[in-house]
Design a protein around this motif. Structure first.
Motif, PDB file in Angstrom:
ATOM      1  N   LEU A 198      -2.827  -7.067  19.113  1.00 61.11           N
ATOM      2  CA  LEU A 198      -2.932  -7.101  20.570  1.00 61.11           C
ATOM      3  C   LEU A 198      -2.250  -8.348  21.118  1.00 61.11           C
ATOM      4  O   LEU A 198      -2.496  -9.465  20.653  1.00 61.11           O
ATOM      5  CB  LEU A 198      -4.412  -7.089  20.960  1.00 61.11           C
ATOM      6  N   SER A 199      -1.382  -8.179  22.108  1.00 62.82           N
ATOM      7  CA  SER A 199      -0.639  -9.301  22.670  1.00 62.82           C
ATOM      8  C   SER A 199      -1.577 -10.259  23.405  1.00 62.82           C
ATOM      9  O   SER A 199      -2.655  -9.879  23.874  1.00 62.82           O
ATOM     10  CB  SER A 199       0.443  -8.808  23.625  1.00 62.82           C
ATOM     11  N   VAL A 200      -1.148 -11.517  23.535  1.00 63.75           N
ATOM     12  CA  VAL A 200      -1.954 -12.533  24.229  1.00 63.75           C
ATOM     13  C   VAL A 200      -2.181 -12.138  25.680  1.00 63.75           C
ATOM     14  O   VAL A 200      -3.285 -12.295  26.227  1.00 63.75           O
ATOM     15  CB  VAL A 200      -1.276 -13.912  24.140  1.00 63.75           C
ATOM     16  N   GLU A 201      -1.135 -11.622  26.335  1.00 56.35           N
ATOM     17  CA  GLU A 201      -1.263 -11.239  27.742  1.00 56.35           C
ATOM     18  C   GLU A 201      -2.338 -10.166  27.923  1.00 56.35           C
ATOM     19  O   GLU A 201      -3.129 -10.214  28.874  1.00 56.35           O
ATOM     20  CB  GLU A 201       0.075 -10.720  28.268  1.00 56.35           C
ATOM     21  N   ARG A 202      -2.374  -9.217  27.000  1.00 59.26           N
ATOM     22  CA  ARG A 202      -3.375  -8.157  27.114  1.00 59.26           C
ATOM     23  C   ARG A 202      -4.770  -8.668  26.777  1.00 59.26           C
ATOM     24  O   ARG A 202      -5.775  -8.181  27.310  1.00 59.26           O
ATOM     25  CB  ARG A 202      -2.983  -6.967  26.238  1.00 59.26           C
ATOM     26  N   ARG A 203      -4.868  -9.646  25.884  1.00 61.25           N
ATOM     27  CA  ARG A 203      -6.166 -10.258  25.601  1.00 61.25           C
ATOM     28  C   ARG A 203      -6.720 -10.901  26.865  1.00 61.25           C
ATOM     29  O   ARG A 203      -7.907 -10.753  27.194  1.00 61.25           O
ATOM     30  CB  ARG A 203      -6.024 -11.298  24.488  1.00 61.25           C
ATOM     31  N   LEU A 240      -7.851  -8.180  29.339  1.00 61.14           N
ATOM     32  CA  LEU A 240      -9.118  -7.557  28.955  1.00 61.14           C
ATOM     33  C   LEU A 240     -10.289  -8.461  29.294  1.00 61.14           C
ATOM     34  O   LEU A 240     -11.344  -8.000  29.754  1.00 61.14           O
ATOM     35  CB  LEU A 240      -9.120  -7.229  27.456  1.00 61.14           C
ATOM     36  N   ALA A 241     -10.118  -9.765  29.046  1.00 56.54           N
ATOM     37  CA  ALA A 241     -11.179 -10.719  29.383  1.00 56.54           C
ATOM     38  C   ALA A 241     -11.460 -10.702  30.883  1.00 56.54           C
ATOM     39  O   ALA A 241     -12.625 -10.692  31.317  1.00 56.54           O
ATOM     40  CB  ALA A 241     -10.786 -12.114  28.926  1.00 56.54           C
ATOM     41  N   SER A 251      -8.262 -15.797  20.491  1.00 58.55           N
ATOM     42  CA  SER A 251      -9.106 -14.602  20.511  1.00 58.55           C
ATOM     43  C   SER A 251      -9.371 -14.168  21.954  1.00 58.55           C
ATOM     44  O   SER A 251      -9.204 -14.958  22.900  1.00 58.55           O
ATOM     45  CB  SER A 251     -10.435 -14.896  19.828  1.00 58.55           C
ATOM     46  N   ILE A 252      -9.811 -12.930  22.121  1.00 57.81           N
ATOM     47  CA  ILE A 252     -10.271 -12.490  23.440  1.00 57.81           C
ATOM     48  C   ILE A 252     -11.472 -13.335  23.860  1.00 57.81           C
ATOM     49  O   ILE A 252     -11.616 -13.718  25.018  1.00 57.81           O
ATOM     50  CB  ILE A 252     -10.639 -10.989  23.425  1.00 57.81           C
ATOM     51  N   ALA A 292     -13.153 -15.310  27.582  1.00 60.20           N
ATOM     52  CA  ALA A 292     -14.366 -14.865  28.284  1.00 60.20           C
ATOM     53  C   ALA A 292     -15.556 -14.891  27.330  1.00 60.20           C
ATOM     54  O   ALA A 292     -16.104 -13.842  26.988  1.00 60.20           O
ATOM     55  CB  ALA A 292     -14.171 -13.466  28.856  1.00 60.20           C
ATOM     56  N   PRO A 293     -15.974 -16.072  26.884  1.00 63.84           N
ATOM     57  CA  PRO A 293     -17.057 -16.143  25.896  1.00 63.84           C
ATOM     58  C   PRO A 293     -18.372 -15.542  26.383  1.00 63.84           C
ATOM     59  O   PRO A 293     -19.197 -15.112  25.564  1.00 63.84           O
ATOM     60  CB  PRO A 293     -17.195 -17.649  25.628  1.00 63.84           C
ATOM     61  N   GLU A 294     -18.561 -15.465  27.697  1.00 62.00           N
ATOM     62  CA  GLU A 294     -19.808 -14.911  28.219  1.00 62.00           C
ATOM     63  C   GLU A 294     -19.832 -13.390  28.228  1.00 62.00           C
ATOM     64  O   GLU A 294     -20.874 -12.789  28.519  1.00 62.00           O
ATOM     65  CB  GLU A 294     -20.082 -15.440  29.640  1.00 62.00           C
TER      66      GLU A 294
END
Length: 401
Positions: free
Chosen positions: A188-193, A196-197, A225-226, A230-232
């Motif tokens: 999964l590309s960084v931009e898409r990660r 998604l977040a 990582s994703i 958005a760790p929450e």
């Protein structure tokens, strides 16, 4: 006395599905097992395990064999904490739960974050083990396609917008494998990660980030990582199965401390095998982990390259696949006229096994031209032999019998 046995009403959580997965794989010495999602036997650090087990018994025997265990648990968690910055993550002690393999982490997170009848969204194709876990938890599953950059986030966003506009249910959970996805091998590309977040935060759903293959990285480059965005709203999951040995059954989850505390309620076995953690804790303290990972990646890169070269030599332009930058698998698309489910029997007769594509889709018709081939388990000579057998099976599949 004559007994009349009535039909028992088993739980509705027991779907009519065949058993699948590495734990149920059967060994046939004459078959080249491209179906196995196994690490190479040569990858296991057997001597390190022997030394660590001896040390665990010698130094911490009485504690390590008790319910509560010894210091190995803290050593394992400390290693996880020290490793997470490679993914752009920070995690504290109360944000980590060591589990009996990564599938237990996935199942517990699913139980915490969803109720029966909730919606969960997945990639298409996706890992059949997780799909089955969602089914047994009574969830409604919807899938979204992937391309060479991973999950097609634009389609997912449009579906979220439509659901909100129409007052329909939004997903509670999105399941994603960001590195070397099983089965496609796509990253999964960084931009898409990042996107998604953002969507998880905006539409208030959780992401299950299953990062089982992240260390099997042939480029040596790590991307965030994703979870880092958005760790929450992310539960990050990984495992020692691919990098030490699957038989130790150790995985872990990283999430908000409230989620972790709730997950513990769904862990009836209490602490995950404290003796195994003692052994692994001893290993991680003493072994040169970077050298170990480098050796694994060199071995698997060679095996990937051999499989790719043989597939191209034998099949020519008759098949297509994307070259993965790591992980275990090639996801091969066969030409018109080849149904990989029908091809399975021919393949076994020819001396090779694989997993047909229908196992990775919600509807089997979507995967009828695909096969997942594992390149990590077999050595180079076996890979060459297996590809030849696969080609013979494809010819038989297309020819009238």
């Amino acid at each position: 006395m004559n007994r009349v046995t009535q039909m028992f009403a088993f739980s509705k959580r027991n779907p009519d599905l065949p058993l699948m997965g590495a734990a149920y794989a059967t060994t046939q010495p004459e078959i080249m097992p491209f179906a196995y999602g196994f690490p190479a036997p040569q990858a296991f650090p057997v001597e390190a395990f022997q030394e660590a087990a001896h040390s665990a018994l010698l130094l911490e025997g009485t504690r390590a064999l008790q319910y509560t265990g010894g210091p190995g648990q803290k050593q394992v968690v400390s290693w996880i904490i020290e490793r997470t910055p490679l993914r752009g993550m920070e995690a504290g002690l109360h944000q980590i739960l060591v589990t009996t393999g990564s599938m237990q982490a996935i199942d517990m997170a699913t139980r915490v974050l969803t109720d029966e009848g909730d919606d969960v969204w997945v990639e298409s194709p996706s890992f059949f083990g997780t799909i089955r876990s969602f089914i047994t938890n009574g969830l409604n599953i919807r899938s979204f396609p992937i391309d060479d950059e991973g999950l097609c986030v634009e389609e997912l966003e449009a579906a979220l917008q439509d659901a909100k506009r129409l007052g329909e249910k939004l997903p509670k959970l999105l399941y994603v494998m960001p590195h070397y996805q099983n089965p496609s091998g796509i990253t999964l590309s960084v931009e898409r990660r990042k996107k998604l977040a953002e969507l998880a935060l905006h539409y208030d759903f959780y992401i299950l980030e299953d990062d089982a293959y992240v260390e099997l990285n042939f480029s040596g480059d790590y991307i965030p990582s994703i979870y880092s965005f958005a760790p929450e709203r992310v539960v990050y999951i990984s495992t020692f199965s691919k990098i030490l040995a699957p038989g130790i059954r150790l995985g872990w989850a990283i999430a908000d401390s409230e989620v972790i505390e709730r997950m513990k309620l769904f862990k009836p076995d209490g602490l995950t095998s404290v003796f195994v953690q003692e052994v692994v804790g001893q290993m991680l303290q003493k072994m040169d982990f970077s050298a170990h990972i480098k050796r694994l990646n060199e071995m698997y890169r060679v095996r990937r390259d051999v499989m790719i070269a043989e597939l191209r030599r034998v099949f020519g332009d008759g098949i297509t696949f994307q070259v993965p930058d790591g992980g275990f698998f090639l996801w091969v698309r066969f030409p018109e006229g080849v149904n990989t489910t029908d091809m399975l029997t021919h393949a076994l007769e020819c001396g090779v096994s694989f997993l047909d594509g229908q196992n990775f889709y919600l509807t089997g018709i979507d995967g009828t031209r695909y096969a997942r081939l594992c390149y990590t388990y077999c050595d180079e000579a076996s890979i060459i032999k297996g590809v030849a057998a696969l080609h013979e099976a494809s010819i038989r599949c297309r020819c009238p019998q």
